[in-house]
Scaffold this motif. Structure first.
Motif, PDB file in Angstrom:
ATOM      1  N   GLU A 115      26.165  74.615   1.597  1.00 38.42           N
ATOM      2  CA  GLU A 115      25.519  73.328   1.861  1.00 38.42           C
ATOM      3  C   GLU A 115      26.487  72.312   2.473  1.00 38.42           C
ATOM      4  OE1 GLU A 115      24.921  75.084  -0.914  1.00 38.42           O
ATOM      5  OE2 GLU A 115      22.871  75.611  -0.302  1.00 38.42           O
ATOM      6  N   ASP A 116      27.781  72.469   2.253  1.00 40.68           N
ATOM      7  CA  ASP A 116      28.764  71.539   2.812  1.00 40.68           C
ATOM      8  C   ASP A 116      28.803  71.668   4.327  1.00 40.68           C
ATOM      9  OD1 ASP A 116      29.532  70.697   0.295  1.00 40.68           O
ATOM     10  OD2 ASP A 116      31.350  71.932   0.220  1.00 40.68           O
ATOM     11  N   ALA A 117      28.710  70.529   5.031  1.00 39.40           N
ATOM     12  CA  ALA A 117      28.907  70.535   6.480  1.00 39.40           C
ATOM     13  C   ALA A 117      30.401  70.590   6.770  1.00 39.40           C
ATOM     14  CB  ALA A 117      28.290  69.279   7.100  1.00 39.40           C
ATOM     15  N   GLU A 118      30.767  71.221   7.883  1.00 41.75           N
ATOM     16  CA  GLU A 118      32.182  71.331   8.229  1.00 41.75           C
ATOM     17  C   GLU A 118      32.764  69.959   8.574  1.00 41.75           C
ATOM     18  OE1 GLU A 118      34.091  73.686   7.762  1.00 41.75           O
ATOM     19  OE2 GLU A 118      33.022  75.598   7.895  1.00 41.75           O
ATOM     20  N   THR A 119      34.013  69.780   8.197  1.00 41.63           N
ATOM     21  CA  THR A 119      34.733  68.531   8.435  1.00 41.63           C
ATOM     22  C   THR A 119      34.907  68.282   9.932  1.00 41.63           C
ATOM     23  OG1 THR A 119      35.905  68.714   6.328  1.00 41.63           O
ATOM     24  CG2 THR A 119      36.942  67.353   8.037  1.00 41.63           C
ATOM     25  N   VAL A 120      34.810  67.014  10.333  1.00 44.92           N
ATOM     26  CA  VAL A 120      34.986  66.608  11.731  1.00 44.92           C
ATOM     27  C   VAL A 120      36.161  65.642  11.812  1.00 44.92           C
ATOM     28  CG1 VAL A 120      33.959  65.406  13.699  1.00 44.92           C
ATOM     29  CG2 VAL A 120      32.557  66.933  12.291  1.00 44.92           C
ATOM     30  N   PHE A 121      37.112  65.953  12.692  1.00 49.74           N
ATOM     31  CA  PHE A 121      38.328  65.146  12.857  1.00 49.74           C
ATOM     32  C   PHE A 121      38.288  64.474  14.220  1.00 49.74           C
ATOM     33  CE2 PHE A 121      42.859  64.290  13.402  1.00 49.74           C
ATOM     34  CZ  PHE A 121      43.230  63.894  12.128  1.00 49.74           C
ATOM     35  N   ILE A 122      38.648  63.190  14.254  1.00 53.38           N
ATOM     36  CA  ILE A 122      38.607  62.390  15.486  1.00 53.38           C
ATOM     37  C   ILE A 122      39.979  61.775  15.723  1.00 53.38           C
ATOM     38  CG2 ILE A 122      37.412  60.530  16.716  1.00 53.38           C
ATOM     39  CD1 ILE A 122      35.283  60.753  14.353  1.00 53.38           C
ATOM     40  N   GLN A 123      40.447  61.823  16.954  1.00 53.57           N
ATOM     41  CA  GLN A 123      41.696  61.168  17.322  1.00 53.57           C
ATOM     42  C   GLN A 123      41.509  60.361  18.604  1.00 53.57           C
ATOM     43  OE1 GLN A 123      45.603  63.308  16.157  1.00 53.57           O
ATOM     44  NE2 GLN A 123      44.355  64.935  17.023  1.00 53.57           N
ATOM     45  N   ILE A 124      42.181  59.215  18.661  1.00 57.93           N
ATOM     46  CA  ILE A 124      42.232  58.411  19.885  1.00 57.93           C
ATOM     47  C   ILE A 124      43.685  58.367  20.334  1.00 57.93           C
ATOM     48  CG2 ILE A 124      41.803  56.158  20.939  1.00 57.93           C
ATOM     49  CD1 ILE A 124      39.637  55.679  18.851  1.00 57.93           C
TER      50      ILE A 124
END
Length: 329
Positions: A115-124
């Motif tokens: 049920e856990d959605a996969e982690t999303v990582f964001i970088q600028i």
């Protein structure tokens, strides 16, 4: 600049997710923290990005029509959104004058259940003024769900993805822009996630219980006392002393080593009693504001540091629970 760049507009207050109720309960017991080499299933380079930085926590309502398959598209759209906001006069921290690049990536393997959605990582990244210079990361953030309440996650309509815990590091102006873009694009809302004394007590006990296998090196606690003027008290406990106190309270069960809230409360009472004997200060009258060991630190104002990847699942599961408790509609 609206959400139309990704999906057709959808008013969150009219979507099914708004009427979905939270089914999870406040846990009074949880499994003891166990060492686990998460790099066996998660890219070590991605894990390294989560360690050592200080992260500011927020909670997030479910994302409407978010797709993990569209991360490259989201990178372009968030970048375009920031450009438009800058052109309209929104103040952005120094560092983006020469241009910038936004990247979204999935941190595969962080999920603990189906049920856990996969982690999303964001970088600028800021683009260099000179071609010989390397791009510099000016902002990082990630959304995650680790061991989220399964009953609640299953109750969400198919168009919603729950990544309730948002961690950010960087200028507040960029954090605000990122949150604004997510809100417009996925009909979600953010709120600051403060950590109450109960959560900090849990972390103190969970981390102390790891000492025999991990050497927590120290247990640092801080309280804010309701005096005039306010008084801050810092308290550093020898890790072996802390563990011996914990070991006298909690007896391991080889079949299912669970910790209950009564044990946590007795542990904290024991620490507070020790200080009272020496300084005649009732710490229970104050507010616990900080817990810190070599495994990590957490503050009442919602700032954390992850000191070890081996126990990251325990920390993120607790923080996911806190975030989900705040995202009721």
């Amino acid at each position: 600049y609206g959400r139309s760049c990704v999906e057709n507009p959808s008013l969150f207050w009219q979507t099914p997710g708004h009427v979905t109720t939270l089914g999870h309960r406040i846990l009074t017991s949880r499994r003891a923290a166990k060492s686990h080499d998460i790099t066996t299933r998660v890219d070590p380079e991605q894990v390294a990005l989560l360690i050592k930085n200080e992260w500011k926590l927020s909670h997030v309502t479910p994302l409407y029509r978010f797709r993990h398959t569209q991360l490259k598209l989201y990178s372009k759209h968030l970048g375009a959104f920031i450009i438009v906001e800058k052109q309209q006069g929104v103040a952005v921290e120094v560092g983006l004058e020469a241009g910038f690049k936004v990247t979204f990536s999935a941190v595969l393997g962080m999920a603990e259940t189906q049920e856990d959605a996969e982690t999303v990582f964001i970088q600028i990244h800021s683009k260099p003024l000179f071609t010989t210079d390397a791009p510099k990361v000016v902002w990082r953030g990630w959304l995650t769900c680790v061991n989220g309440d399964q009953e609640y996650l299953r109750s969400l309509p198919p168009d919603f993805v729950s990544l309730p815990l948002f961690c950010s590091s960087g200028p507040e102006s960029l954090t605000t822009l990122v949150k604004s873009w997510f809100g417009r694009t996925f009909d979600c809302s953010f709120g600051s996630l403060c950590l109450n004394s109960t959560t900090l007590n849990w972390l103190a006990a969970l981390w102390t219980g790891c000492h025999p296998s991990a050497n927590i090196r120290y247990l640092k606690l801080a309280w804010n006392m309701p005096t005039e003027p306010p008084l801050d008290i810092a308290y550093t406990v020898d890790p072996q002393d802390a563990w011996e106190l914990w070991n006298s309270i909690h007896t391991e069960d080889s079949t299912d080593d669970r910790i209950n809230i009564e044990e946590v409360q007795r542990f904290m009472n024991g620490l507070e009693t020790h200080l009272f004997r020496h300084f005649k200060i009732y710490l229970s009258a104050g507010t616990l504001t900080t817990v810190s060991t070599a495994l990590g630190s957490a503050r009442h104002d919602g700032r954390i540091k992850i000191g070890s990847s081996d126990y990251i699942t325990t920390l993120l599961a607790l923080l996911t629970e806190c975030a989900l408790m705040k995202t009721s509609f």
